[in-house]
Design a protein around this motif. Structure first.
Motif, PDB file in Angstrom:
ATOM      1  N   ALA A 113      46.469  51.083  47.592  1.00 12.91           N
ATOM      2  CA  ALA A 113      45.586  51.354  46.573  1.00 12.91           C
ATOM      3  C   ALA A 113      44.290  51.746  47.012  1.00 12.91           C
ATOM      4  O   ALA A 113      43.392  52.478  46.294  1.00 12.91           O
ATOM      5  CB  ALA A 113      45.445  49.979  45.629  1.00 12.91           C
ATOM      6  N   GLN A 114      43.503  51.389  47.894  1.00 14.08           N
ATOM      7  CA  GLN A 114      42.443  51.491  48.432  1.00 14.08           C
ATOM      8  C   GLN A 114      42.750  52.495  50.032  1.00 14.08           C
ATOM      9  O   GLN A 114      42.436  51.847  51.126  1.00 14.08           O
ATOM     10  CB  GLN A 114      41.459  50.476  48.763  1.00 14.08           C
ATOM     11  N   ARG A 130      42.946  38.831  43.886  1.00 18.44           N
ATOM     12  CA  ARG A 130      43.784  39.544  43.245  1.00 18.44           C
ATOM     13  C   ARG A 130      43.313  40.024  41.827  1.00 18.44           C
ATOM     14  O   ARG A 130      43.677  41.328  41.802  1.00 18.44           O
ATOM     15  CB  ARG A 130      45.052  38.650  42.785  1.00 18.44           C
ATOM     16  N   ARG A 148      40.319  41.267  41.306  1.00 14.00           N
ATOM     17  CA  ARG A 148      39.313  42.439  41.924  1.00 14.00           C
ATOM     18  C   ARG A 148      40.055  43.371  42.683  1.00 14.00           C
ATOM     19  O   ARG A 148      39.432  44.592  43.128  1.00 14.00           O
ATOM     20  CB  ARG A 148      38.104  42.068  42.742  1.00 14.00           C
ATOM     21  N   ARG A 149      41.342  43.275  42.967  1.00 17.84           N
ATOM     22  CA  ARG A 149      42.321  44.106  43.627  1.00 17.84           C
ATOM     23  C   ARG A 149      41.622  44.380  45.012  1.00 17.84           C
ATOM     24  O   ARG A 149      41.614  45.589  45.467  1.00 17.84           O
ATOM     25  CB  ARG A 149      42.418  45.390  42.940  1.00 17.84           C
ATOM     26  N   ASP A 150      41.314  43.397  45.801  1.00 14.94           N
ATOM     27  CA  ASP A 150      40.672  43.189  46.960  1.00 14.94           C
ATOM     28  C   ASP A 150      41.655  43.411  48.141  1.00 14.94           C
ATOM     29  O   ASP A 150      41.908  42.430  48.463  1.00 14.94           O
ATOM     30  CB  ASP A 150      39.640  42.186  47.091  1.00 14.94           C
ATOM     31  N   GLU A 151      42.117  44.796  48.168  1.00 16.34           N
ATOM     32  CA  GLU A 151      43.273  45.108  49.135  1.00 16.34           C
ATOM     33  C   GLU A 151      42.965  44.349  50.550  1.00 16.34           C
ATOM     34  O   GLU A 151      44.027  43.621  51.295  1.00 16.34           O
ATOM     35  CB  GLU A 151      43.635  46.319  49.113  1.00 16.34           C
ATOM     36  N   GLY A 211      49.135  40.176  50.769  1.00 17.71           N
ATOM     37  CA  GLY A 211      49.128  41.492  49.899  1.00 17.71           C
ATOM     38  C   GLY A 211      49.083  42.457  50.856  1.00 17.71           C
ATOM     39  O   GLY A 211      48.616  42.331  52.070  1.00 17.71           O
TER      40      GLY A 211
END
Length: 281
Positions: free
Chosen positions: A14-15, A258, A260-263, A272
């Motif tokens: 995603a990032q 999760r 903030r979708r902090d990959e 993750g």
């Protein structure tokens, strides 16, 4: 300081753009690659040291849910608490995120890293407690494989008290990470060893295959506390310590990551960043 901007060529990410800022200078990186160990000039500030001390004392003073994780034996004497970041996430955030040791590892081994394990070590005054020569990770084989097969693991030691000739320095043998053999399991002096005396807030960055040992604490009144963090590529498995249930504070950190979708943080936690349907990536 070294800064690297990575692009990850993987559609599952995603990032894909990751900017990583190391605490090491270019010269310190070169020394690390050659010697297998370096003490960077940059160190944790007093606020970070105080935060880690508070977490270490709370867990080491009876707040840890698994007292059996404390280790007492002749070769590795002292108190060891395993994976304390799962009980007090400040062990992780203060050292790896706020002070960017995770990014430091990313600059060395690639943009996707995993915290394989953490531990707290406390050595009490006047005990003479010490550790034998050992390595944290020994990937060597003879002959070496034709293709690289052993990813680098990095051990980072964060000192919270002075490590002196009296309280016990860290002994290392620079360059020993490249040797095929293991060190003898003794406390004896070795040719080429170096004694590192360290102040609170200083960090030792070392290849986990480096020969090292902790000196004995002969101080009548000064204990020695440090936090050990071991990082590797995300593709390695976490260390196989006895599993412990994460605390509510750790669960909150995970939920926030999760949300903030902090990959990068999810990858660091081992929770993750790898799509199970294409884990080969």
């Amino acid at each position: 300081m070294v800064s690297i901007t990575y692009t990850i060529h993987n559609d599952d990410i995603a990032q894909p753009q990751r900017v990583c800022q190391s605490v090491l200078t270019a010269d310190e990186e070169t020394r690390f690659l050659t010697d297998g160990v370096v003490v960077p000039g940059q160190r944790l500030d007093q606020g970070g040291v105080d935060e880690l001390r508070d977490a270490v004392d709370r867990l080491g003073g009876g707040g840890f849910p698994q007292p059996a994780a404390a280790r007492e034996d002749a070769e590795f004497a002292g108190q060891y608490l395993r994976d304390p970041h799962k009980q007090d996430p400040r062990i992780l955030t203060a050292a790896l995120v706020d002070f960017p040791l995770a990014d430091t590892a990313r600059c060395l081994v690639g943009p996707r890293v995993l915290l394989r394990n953490s531990n707290i070590r406390r050595t009490q005054p006047g005990t003479g407690d010490a550790t034998i020569w050992h390595t944290d990770y020994r990937p060597h084989t003879t002959p070496a494989p034709r293709l690289p097969a052993a990813p680098t693991v990095i051990t980072m030691l964060v000192y919270l008290d002075p490590a002196t000739a009296v309280t016990g320095p860290l002994f290392v043998v620079p360059g020993s990470h490249a040797r095929a053999q293991q060190p003898s399991h003794t406390h004896d002096d070795l040719p080429g060893q170096v004694a590192l005396c360290l102040d609170p807030g200083q960090v030792v960055v070392m290849n986990a295959a480096l020969w090292h040992r902790g000196g004995p604490n002969h101080s009548p009144d000064q204990g020695r506390r440090l936090v050990t963090l071991q990082l590797s590529s995300i593709y390695m498995s976490p260390f196989n310590f006895e599993p412990s249930l994460p605390s509510p504070a750790f669960q909150r950190l995970l939920e926030q990551a999760r949300a903030r979708r902090d990959e990068p943080l999810l990858e660091l936690l081992g929770l993750g960043g790898v799509n199970p349907s294409s884990a080969g990536y």
